[in-house]
Design a protein around this motif. Structure first.
Motif, PDB file in Angstrom:
ATOM      1  N   THR A  69       0.837  -1.211   0.000  1.00  0.00           N
ATOM      2  CA  THR A  69       0.000   0.000   0.000  1.00  0.00           C
ATOM      3  C   THR A  69       0.868   1.256   0.000  1.00  0.00           C
ATOM      4  O   THR A  69       0.516   2.246  -0.654  1.00  0.00           O
ATOM      5  CB  THR A  69      -0.940   0.030   1.220  1.00  0.00           C
ATOM      6  OG1 THR A  69      -0.169   0.050   2.433  1.00  0.00           O
ATOM      7  CG2 THR A  69      -1.872  -1.159   1.229  1.00  0.00           C
ATOM      8  N   VAL A  70       1.996   1.223   0.703  1.00  0.00           N
ATOM      9  CA  VAL A  70       2.905   2.375   0.694  1.00  0.00           C
ATOM     10  C   VAL A  70       3.506   2.544  -0.698  1.00  0.00           C
ATOM     11  O   VAL A  70       3.601   3.653  -1.230  1.00  0.00           O
ATOM     12  CB  VAL A  70       4.019   2.216   1.749  1.00  0.00           C
ATOM     13  CG1 VAL A  70       4.918   3.447   1.764  1.00  0.00           C
ATOM     14  CG2 VAL A  70       3.428   1.986   3.134  1.00  0.00           C
ATOM     15  N   ASP A  71       3.897   1.427  -1.296  1.00  0.00           N
ATOM     16  CA  ASP A  71       4.436   1.444  -2.654  1.00  0.00           C
ATOM     17  C   ASP A  71       3.420   2.038  -3.632  1.00  0.00           C
ATOM     18  O   ASP A  71       3.749   2.904  -4.449  1.00  0.00           O
ATOM     19  CB  ASP A  71       4.798   0.016  -3.074  1.00  0.00           C
ATOM     20  CG  ASP A  71       5.102  -0.105  -4.554  1.00  0.00           C
ATOM     21  OD1 ASP A  71       6.179   0.358  -4.980  1.00  0.00           O
ATOM     22  OD2 ASP A  71       4.266  -0.667  -5.284  1.00  0.00           O
ATOM     23  N   GLN A  72       2.171   1.596  -3.530  1.00  0.00           N
ATOM     24  CA  GLN A  72       1.137   2.059  -4.451  1.00  0.00           C
ATOM     25  C   GLN A  72       0.865   3.542  -4.275  1.00  0.00           C
ATOM     26  O   GLN A  72       0.620   4.267  -5.251  1.00  0.00           O
ATOM     27  CB  GLN A  72      -0.160   1.269  -4.249  1.00  0.00           C
ATOM     28  CG  GLN A  72      -1.210   1.544  -5.321  1.00  0.00           C
ATOM     29  CD  GLN A  72      -0.682   1.317  -6.726  1.00  0.00           C
ATOM     30  OE1 GLN A  72      -0.155   0.246  -7.036  1.00  0.00           O
ATOM     31  NE2 GLN A  72      -0.802   2.312  -7.587  1.00  0.00           N
ATOM     32  N   ALA A  73       0.916   4.026  -3.036  1.00  0.00           N
ATOM     33  CA  ALA A  73       0.698   5.451  -2.782  1.00  0.00           C
ATOM     34  C   ALA A  73       1.760   6.295  -3.470  1.00  0.00           C
ATOM     35  O   ALA A  73       1.464   7.346  -4.061  1.00  0.00           O
ATOM     36  CB  ALA A  73       0.685   5.717  -1.282  1.00  0.00           C
TER      37      ALA A  73
END
Length: 200
Positions: A69-73
């Protein structure tokens, strides 16, 4: 409520899963992945153990999803900068400005990826692999932007940018956040000046 929500694409997503991910993001980033147990995650997310294990096989599985999720953000943020039809220079400055904002934000604890990588040093561990995959993508993305400025030294410039980011994020947590942000932006401007001149 049926316990399901829909994304913008119409795909149904479990609200309990999303709640677990939000809870994990807060606890894993704020306290560290190893120090947070499943009981705490379940309690804070207000779900049952059965619900937890229906969505995630283990805490490490949730940790991989958290890194995702951090990567996608970050991917979405850079995609937004790119969609604004700015130059490579403006996109790189935008990435830097976003990092400065993060470094100076309340509750900042350093880079989520570096933190997770340090907690899971085994290169074969799924969490470590997720961190490495993100960093490879980020380096490739930044190098691609520098390639629009200087083809010959784009790879060197990309690595330099990532090292500036890593240093600033660590210094911002362990030292003076304002100074770390200022130093980062000066470093980025220096890189842009040097490679723009060489690219002419």
């Amino acid at each position: 409520m049926c316990g399901m929500a829909k994304t913008e694409t119409g795909k149904r997503v479990s609200e309990a899963r999303e709640r677990l991910l939000r809870t994990a993001a807060q606890l894993f980033y704020g306290r560290g992945i190893h120090t947070v147990g499943v009981d705490r995650l379940v309690s804070d997310a207000k779900v049952t153990n059965a619900t937890f294990y229906r969505h995630f096989r283990s805490k490490e599985d949730l940790a991989v999803a958290y890194i995702g999720t951090v990567d996608q953000a970050i991917r979405s943020q850079i995609a937004g900068l790119t969609a604004a039809d700015g130059s490579a220079e403006s996109i790189l400055r935008g990435i830097g400005a976003s990092l400065v904002e993060q470094i100076r934000s309340p509750g900042y604890r350093g880079c989520a990826f570096l933190n997770a990588g340090a907690e899971f040093p085994d290169p074969d561990h799924p969490v470590h692999r997720a961190v490495v995959q993100h960093r490879a993508w980020f380096l490739e993305t930044v190098t691609g932007l520098f390639a629009e400025i200087t083809v010959v030294e784009a790879e060197h410039a990309g690595r330099h940018f990532v090292m500036l980011r890593d240093g600033a994020m660590s210094a911002g947590y362990l030292g003076d956040a304002v100074l770390a942000g200022e130093t980062l932006m000066r470093g980025i401007e220096g890189l842009l000046r040097i490679h723009a001149a060489r690219g002419r």
